[in-house]
Design a protein around this motif. Structure first.
Motif, PDB file in Angstrom:
ATOM      1  N   ASN A 125       5.436   2.947   1.667  1.00  0.00           N
ATOM      2  CA  ASN A 125       4.798   1.751   1.075  1.00  0.00           C
ATOM      3  C   ASN A 125       3.390   1.598   1.639  1.00  0.00           C
ATOM      4  N   GLY A 126       2.508   2.473   1.231  1.00  0.00           N
ATOM      5  CA  GLY A 126       1.139   2.438   1.748  1.00  0.00           C
ATOM      6  C   GLY A 126       0.982   3.402   2.905  1.00  0.00           C
ATOM      7  N   SER A 127      -0.267   3.777   3.142  1.00  0.00           N
ATOM      8  CA  SER A 127      -0.487   4.718   4.239  1.00  0.00           C
ATOM      9  C   SER A 127      -0.320   4.023   5.582  1.00  0.00           C
ATOM     10  N   TYR A 147     -12.586   1.936  15.491  1.00  0.00           N
ATOM     11  CA  TYR A 147     -11.346   2.388  14.858  1.00  0.00           C
ATOM     12  C   TYR A 147     -10.924   1.385  13.786  1.00  0.00           C
ATOM     13  N   TRP A 148     -10.032   1.853  12.914  1.00  0.00           N
ATOM     14  CA  TRP A 148      -9.463   0.926  11.927  1.00  0.00           C
ATOM     15  C   TRP A 148      -8.578  -0.075  12.669  1.00  0.00           C
ATOM     16  N   VAL A 149      -8.679  -1.343  12.285  1.00  0.00           N
ATOM     17  CA  VAL A 149      -8.068  -2.448  13.037  1.00  0.00           C
ATOM     18  C   VAL A 149      -6.586  -2.279  13.358  1.00  0.00           C
ATOM     19  N   LEU A 154      -7.424  10.456  14.255  1.00  0.00           N
ATOM     20  CA  LEU A 154      -8.755  10.645  13.685  1.00  0.00           C
ATOM     21  C   LEU A 154      -8.761  10.044  12.292  1.00  0.00           C
ATOM     22  N   CYS A 155      -9.873   9.403  11.951  1.00  0.00           N
ATOM     23  CA  CYS A 155     -10.002   8.808  10.619  1.00  0.00           C
ATOM     24  C   CYS A 155     -11.285   9.353  10.010  1.00  0.00           C
ATOM     25  N   SER A 156     -11.138  10.158   8.966  1.00  0.00           N
ATOM     26  CA  SER A 156     -12.315  10.806   8.377  1.00  0.00           C
ATOM     27  C   SER A 156     -12.129  10.931   6.875  1.00  0.00           C
ATOM     28  N   ILE A 213      -7.277   8.543   4.222  1.00  0.00           N
ATOM     29  CA  ILE A 213      -7.181   7.670   3.046  1.00  0.00           C
ATOM     30  C   ILE A 213      -8.475   7.604   2.225  1.00  0.00           C
ATOM     31  N   TYR A 214      -9.626   7.908   2.873  1.00  0.00           N
ATOM     32  CA  TYR A 214     -10.901   7.894   2.116  1.00  0.00           C
ATOM     33  C   TYR A 214     -11.347   9.301   1.722  1.00  0.00           C
ATOM     34  N   GLU A 215     -10.427  10.252   1.781  1.00  0.00           N
ATOM     35  CA  GLU A 215     -10.748  11.669   1.554  1.00  0.00           C
ATOM     36  C   GLU A 215     -11.497  11.919   0.257  1.00  0.00           C
ATOM     37  N   SER A 236      -4.256   3.735  -2.289  1.00  0.00           N
ATOM     38  CA  SER A 236      -4.895   2.412  -2.353  1.00  0.00           C
ATOM     39  C   SER A 236      -6.382   2.493  -2.667  1.00  0.00           C
ATOM     40  N   LYS A 237      -7.052   3.513  -2.162  1.00  0.00           N
ATOM     41  CA  LYS A 237      -8.514   3.565  -2.284  1.00  0.00           C
ATOM     42  C   LYS A 237      -8.917   4.415  -3.493  1.00  0.00           C
ATOM     43  N   ALA A 238      -8.509   5.687  -3.523  1.00  0.00           N
ATOM     44  CA  ALA A 238      -8.972   6.583  -4.587  1.00  0.00           C
ATOM     45  C   ALA A 238      -8.536   6.075  -5.964  1.00  0.00           C
ATOM     46  N   TRP A 253      -0.239  -1.898  -5.151  1.00  0.00           N
ATOM     47  CA  TRP A 253       0.953  -1.185  -5.611  1.00  0.00           C
ATOM     48  C   TRP A 253       1.682  -0.546  -4.429  1.00  0.00           C
ATOM     49  N   ARG A 254       1.059  -0.572  -3.278  1.00  0.00           N
ATOM     50  CA  ARG A 254       1.620  -0.125  -2.001  1.00  0.00           C
ATOM     51  C   ARG A 254       2.223   1.274  -2.085  1.00  0.00           C
ATOM     52  N   LEU A 255       1.365   2.273  -2.025  1.00  0.00           N
ATOM     53  CA  LEU A 255       1.881   3.637  -2.037  1.00  0.00           C
ATOM     54  C   LEU A 255       1.007   4.540  -1.168  1.00  0.00           C
TER      55      LEU A 255
HETATM   56  N1  PMP Z   1      -6.241   3.549   7.004  1.00  0.00           N
HETATM   57  C1  PMP Z   1      -7.464   3.035   6.826  1.00  0.00           C
HETATM   58  C2  PMP Z   1      -8.603   3.649   7.554  1.00  0.00           C
HETATM   59  C3  PMP Z   1      -7.660   1.945   5.966  1.00  0.00           C
HETATM   60  O1  PMP Z   1      -8.891   1.457   5.787  1.00  0.00           O
HETATM   61  C4  PMP Z   1      -6.543   1.387   5.294  1.00  0.00           C
HETATM   62  C5  PMP Z   1      -6.684   0.193   4.362  1.00  0.00           C
HETATM   63  N2  PMP Z   1      -7.645  -0.707   4.642  1.00  0.00           N
HETATM   64  C6  PMP Z   1      -5.289   1.957   5.520  1.00  0.00           C
HETATM   65  C7  PMP Z   1      -5.172   3.029   6.372  1.00  0.00           C
HETATM   66  C8  PMP Z   1      -4.029   1.407   4.883  1.00  0.00           C
HETATM   67  O2  PMP Z   1      -4.007   1.565   3.534  1.00  0.00           O
HETATM   68  P1  PMP Z   1      -2.699   1.372   2.642  1.00  0.00           P
HETATM   69  O3  PMP Z   1      -1.583   0.915   3.527  1.00  0.00           O
HETATM   70  O4  PMP Z   1      -3.082   0.389   1.616  1.00  0.00           O
HETATM   71  O5  PMP Z   1      -2.414   2.714   2.056  1.00  0.00           O
END
Ligand code: PMP
Length: 381
Positions: free
Chosen positions: A80-82, A106-108, A152-154, A188-190, A218-220, A226-228
């Motif tokens: 249900n979402g990343s 970092y992401w919160v 890592l977030c890239s 997630i922003y790939e 969620s992003k692309a 829709w939580r996936l």
């Molecule tokens: N990782 C990062 C870096 C994010 O910005 C977000 C959403 N703001 C998520 C993960 C989580 O995304 P979601 O659970 O909607 O897939």
């Protein structure tokens, strides 16, 4: 801040919000149609815990086709979402007290997610000169026998910076001496890149066996509600994640899975291109504007995602017209809100000297918001 903006708007104040972490675009119509069709067919079974097999296959073949990674569908776990995928990954690998290295900003959610999984976050700060990326030297300093993973977030939320193949290879060299350390790769922003192609740590051969890719729709595909999302991991981790998820939320929304499947089966780059080109135009406008009017904010030109992380140190110690002395990013965010523009303080991202602005809003709103920000900051004495 989003709640504050809602309250202020309800009280009649007009606010430009540069807060949002969700694209201002509709879900591509192809995905909408797939979801509507599934609903009309009355399709509503309990989903398999790890996701529909067709979707797991499509995700594995997406990574194969675009990144040359030979993942098997059995390694994919749909959630249900990343955010849940990242939490599943942490619950699957951490023993209480294990350390997880997190480069800041970092992401919160990383820090609380690690703590919920009884791990210990080890925050490593990065600088603008490093492109806000973890260097091999800093990684080497913080690795220890207690290290279990690095995140890592890239491209990054909040900075927009993205790791190059060479940078990931140099991190891999340091990790050679720590073969038990996992890499949780938040991708997630790939697909939201402005030139330069995404490169996953899993593409660095020595890291393939220990990378846990976390990604989502969620992003692309602009479908955060829709939580996936999903993870792709070495089989034992994927199996542990399935067990965890089976006893918590079980499988993810089946209608959203049908929609995502339709998206992955189409030409993804064609689907996302209109959104990326709008983001690129906004990014370039903001970069120009800040470079000209607020150069002390030292903008980093984002490689991807849809945020700027701006340095506000130059304004600390100055006073507002009401006589309040600005002492932190929280104060700046509060002051800017009073002046009609909503931004996020960097504190939650691990920096008291930055604010984050999102450009997932129209160019007209961005232009108005940036002008308000400029006037308000220049009015500080
Ligand atoms: N990782 C990062 C870096 C994010 O910005 C977000 C959403 N703001 C998520 C993960 C989580 O995304 P979601 O659970 O909607 O897939």
């Amino acid at each position: 801040m989003a709640q504050r903006v809602r309250e202020l708007r309800a009280s009649g104040k007009e606010i430009v919000s540069l807060l949002l972490g969700e694209p201002d675009f509709p879900v591509p119509s192809l995905l909408q149609e797939a979801a509507i069709q599934a609903i009309r067919e009355g399709y509503a079974p309990y989903p398999p815990v790890p996701g529909l097999s067709s979707l797991r296959e499509a995700i594995a073949s997406y990574y194969h086709k675009h990144y040359g990674l030979p993942f098997e569908p059995s390694q994919v776990v749909v959630s249900n979402g990343s955010k849940q995928a990242i939490y599943n990954a942490l619950l699957s690998i951490l023993e209480p007290g294990d350390e997880v290295i997190v480069p800041a900003p970092y992401w919160v959610s990383y820090i609380p997610l690690i703590q919920l999984a009884e791990g210990v976050p080890v925050v490593v700060s990065t600088t603008p000169a490093e492109g806000y990326k973890l260097t091999p030297e800093k990684l080497a300093q913080r690795l220890s026998s207690r290290s279990c993973a690095i995140i890592l977030c890239s491209p990054s939320n909040p900075t927009g910076s993205a790791y190059t193949p060479a940078e990931l290879s140099s991190l891999a060299e340091v990790l050679e001496s720590y073969p038990k350390v996992w890499i949780i790769s938040d991708e997630i922003y790939e697909l939201i890149r402005y030139g330069g192609k995404h490169f996953s740590p899993a593409q660095v051969p020595p890291l393939y066996e220990r990378t846990i890719v976390c990604n989502g729709f969620s992003k692309a595909f602009a479908m955060p509600g829709w939580r996936l999302g999903y993870l792709i991991a070495p089989l034992p981790v994927a199996q542990a994640a399935i067990k965890v998820q089976g006893q918590t939320t079980a499988g993810a929304n089946i209608i959203a899975q049908k929609a995502a499947l339709a998206g992955l089966q189409d030409d993804i780059h064609r689907l996302v291109e209109p959104m990326i080109s709008a983001f690129r135009e906004r990014r370039d406008w903001i970069y120009e504007y800040i470079t000209q009017h607020l150069p002390e904010m030292a903008p980093y030109l984002p490689d991807g995602a849809f945020y700027f992380f701006l340095d506000i140190a130059a304004f600390i110690g100055r006073s507002t017209a009401k006589g309040k002395v600005i002492q932190s990013a929280d104060d700046i965010a509060e002051y800017l809100l009073e002046e009609g523009v909503g931004v996020v303080s960097g504190t939650g991202f691990g920096s008291k000297r930055h604010i984050r602005i999102s450009y997932a809003v129209s160019l007209a709103s961005i232009q108005e918001g940036m002008q308000r920000m400029m006037r308000a900051l220049r009015a500080l004495a």
